[in-house]
Write a protein that holds these residues in place. Structure first.
Motif, PDB file in Angstrom:
ATOM      1  N   GLY A 168       0.815  -1.206   0.000  1.00 26.86           N
ATOM      2  CA  GLY A 168       0.000   0.000   0.000  1.00 26.86           C
ATOM      3  C   GLY A 168       0.845   1.252   0.000  1.00 26.86           C
ATOM      4  O   GLY A 168       2.049   1.210  -0.266  1.00 26.86           O
ATOM      5  N   LEU A 169       0.184   2.360   0.312  1.00 27.09           N
ATOM      6  CA  LEU A 169       0.836   3.673   0.363  1.00 27.09           C
ATOM      7  C   LEU A 169       1.055   4.069   1.811  1.00 27.09           C
ATOM      8  O   LEU A 169       0.133   3.992   2.634  1.00 27.09           O
ATOM      9  N   VAL A 170       2.264   4.502   2.119  1.00 26.52           N
ATOM     10  CA  VAL A 170       2.594   4.909   3.482  1.00 26.52           C
ATOM     11  C   VAL A 170       3.540   6.097   3.423  1.00 26.52           C
ATOM     12  O   VAL A 170       4.307   6.245   2.459  1.00 26.52           O
ATOM     13  N   GLN A 171       3.490   6.929   4.437  1.00 26.71           N
ATOM     14  CA  GLN A 171       4.408   8.065   4.506  1.00 26.71           C
ATOM     15  C   GLN A 171       5.774   7.621   4.993  1.00 26.71           C
ATOM     16  O   GLN A 171       5.896   6.632   5.722  1.00 26.71           O
ATOM     17  N   ALA A 172       6.776   8.371   4.626  1.00 26.00           N
ATOM     18  CA  ALA A 172       8.128   8.090   5.095  1.00 26.00           C
ATOM     19  C   ALA A 172       8.136   8.050   6.624  1.00 26.00           C
ATOM     20  O   ALA A 172       7.496   8.888   7.290  1.00 26.00           O
ATOM     21  N   TYR A 212      15.882 -19.192  -6.173  1.00 25.48           N
ATOM     22  CA  TYR A 212      14.487 -19.389  -5.784  1.00 25.48           C
ATOM     23  C   TYR A 212      13.686 -19.862  -6.984  1.00 25.48           C
ATOM     24  O   TYR A 212      13.739 -19.253  -8.051  1.00 25.48           O
ATOM     25  N   GLU A 213      12.912 -20.920  -6.780  1.00 22.32           N
ATOM     26  CA  GLU A 213      12.158 -21.516  -7.879  1.00 22.32           C
ATOM     27  C   GLU A 213      10.755 -20.946  -7.991  1.00 22.32           C
ATOM     28  O   GLU A 213      10.223 -20.812  -9.093  1.00 22.32           O
ATOM     29  N   TYR A 214      10.133 -20.640  -6.888  1.00 15.94           N
ATOM     30  CA  TYR A 214       8.734 -20.223  -6.898  1.00 15.94           C
ATOM     31  C   TYR A 214       8.602 -18.757  -6.487  1.00 15.94           C
ATOM     32  O   TYR A 214       9.283 -18.302  -5.564  1.00 15.94           O
ATOM     33  N   TRP A 215       7.693 -18.077  -7.177  1.00 15.69           N
ATOM     34  CA  TRP A 215       7.516 -16.648  -6.959  1.00 15.69           C
ATOM     35  C   TRP A 215       6.039 -16.283  -6.864  1.00 15.69           C
ATOM     36  O   TRP A 215       5.205 -16.878  -7.552  1.00 15.69           O
ATOM     37  N   GLY A 216       5.763 -15.275  -6.058  1.00 18.69           N
ATOM     38  CA  GLY A 216       4.428 -14.706  -6.022  1.00 18.69           C
ATOM     39  C   GLY A 216       4.265 -13.655  -7.103  1.00 18.69           C
ATOM     40  O   GLY A 216       5.203 -13.373  -7.860  1.00 18.69           O
ATOM     41  N   GLN A 217       3.091 -13.056  -7.143  1.00 19.97           N
ATOM     42  CA  GLN A 217       2.783 -12.088  -8.198  1.00 19.97           C
ATOM     43  C   GLN A 217       3.240 -10.675  -7.839  1.00 19.97           C
ATOM     44  O   GLN A 217       3.259  -9.796  -8.695  1.00 19.97           O
ATOM     45  N   GLY A 218       3.602 -10.463  -6.597  1.00 22.18           N
ATOM     46  CA  GLY A 218       4.104  -9.163  -6.172  1.00 22.18           C
ATOM     47  C   GLY A 218       3.033  -8.267  -5.578  1.00 22.18           C
ATOM     48  O   GLY A 218       1.851  -8.387  -5.897  1.00 22.18           O
ATOM     49  N   THR A 219       3.466  -7.381  -4.698  1.00 20.18           N
ATOM     50  CA  THR A 219       2.567  -6.387  -4.105  1.00 20.18           C
ATOM     51  C   THR A 219       3.288  -5.047  -4.067  1.00 20.18           C
ATOM     52  O   THR A 219       4.475  -4.978  -3.726  1.00 20.18           O
ATOM     53  N   GLN A 220       2.576  -3.993  -4.428  1.00 20.54           N
ATOM     54  CA  GLN A 220       3.190  -2.669  -4.544  1.00 20.54           C
ATOM     55  C   GLN A 220       3.291  -2.010  -3.183  1.00 20.54           C
ATOM     56  O   GLN A 220       2.317  -1.962  -2.415  1.00 20.54           O
ATOM     57  N   VAL A 221       4.466  -1.479  -2.908  1.00 23.55           N
ATOM     58  CA  VAL A 221       4.694  -0.655  -1.722  1.00 23.55           C
ATOM     59  C   VAL A 221       5.155   0.711  -2.208  1.00 23.55           C
ATOM     60  O   VAL A 221       6.127   0.816  -2.953  1.00 23.55           O
ATOM     61  N   THR A 222       4.452   1.745  -1.783  1.00 24.60           N
ATOM     62  CA  THR A 222       4.801   3.102  -2.164  1.00 24.60           C
ATOM     63  C   THR A 222       4.992   3.941  -0.906  1.00 24.60           C
ATOM     64  O   THR A 222       4.097   3.994  -0.059  1.00 24.60           O
ATOM     65  N   VAL A 223       6.171   4.561  -0.804  1.00 22.78           N
ATOM     66  CA  VAL A 223       6.488   5.382   0.356  1.00 22.78           C
ATOM     67  C   VAL A 223       6.597   6.822  -0.102  1.00 22.78           C
ATOM     68  O   VAL A 223       7.446   7.158  -0.928  1.00 22.78           O
ATOM     69  N   SER A 224       5.742   7.670   0.427  1.00 24.62           N
ATOM     70  CA  SER A 224       5.748   9.083   0.046  1.00 24.62           C
ATOM     71  C   SER A 224       6.629   9.888   0.988  1.00 24.62           C
ATOM     72  O   SER A 224       6.739   9.581   2.178  1.00 24.62           O
ATOM     73  N   SER A 225       7.249  10.922   0.442  1.00 30.59           N
ATOM     74  CA  SER A 225       8.156  11.753   1.256  1.00 30.59           C
ATOM     75  C   SER A 225       7.407  12.891   1.927  1.00 30.59           C
ATOM     76  O   SER A 225       6.249  13.152   1.664  1.00 30.59           O
TER      77      SER A 225
END
Length: 124
Positions: A10-14, A111-124
């Protein structure tokens, strides 16, 4: 074979915190070493942190030492990435990875197996 599903991005502040989760399928989760990697557009996927199957050994990149921790609950087939004191440069898609080969690894090819990824956004 194991399937991995990340959540918690998700989106989080610095300076803030987030906890990512990675749920794995299968009945032998405690045999898998687990890792978290991250990737930004135009860059290689980089190692963040990893944990052994038992949870007794961990390893992390210098850039996250003292801020990120990894843990696992083998009864729940889940690995967690606790991220504290987040910085804008931590912004990336975070991927969970798994592999059966011991003991612990920091390279993407290990590593053989991977997930689809999750977005991390850090705002300044």
């Amino acid at each position: 074979q194991v399937q991995l599903v990340e959540s918690g991005g998700g989106l989080v502040q610095a300076g803030g915190s987030l906890r990512l989760s990675c749920a794995a399928s299968g009945r032998t989760f405690n045999r898998y070493r687990m890792g978290w990697f991250r990737q930004t557009p135009g860059k290689e996927r980089e190692f963040v942190i990893a944990i052994s199957g038992s949870g007794g050994t961990t390893s992390s990149a210098d850039s996250v030492k003292g801020r990120f921790t990894i843990s696992r609950d083998n009864a729940k087939n889940t690995v967690y990435l606790q991220m504290n004191n987040l910085k804008p440069e931590d912004t990336a898609v975070y991927y969970c990875a798994a592999d059966l080969r011991p003991p612990i690894a920091a390279q993407r090819y290990e590593y053989e197996y991977w997930g689809q990824g999750t977005q991390v956004t850090v705002s300044s």
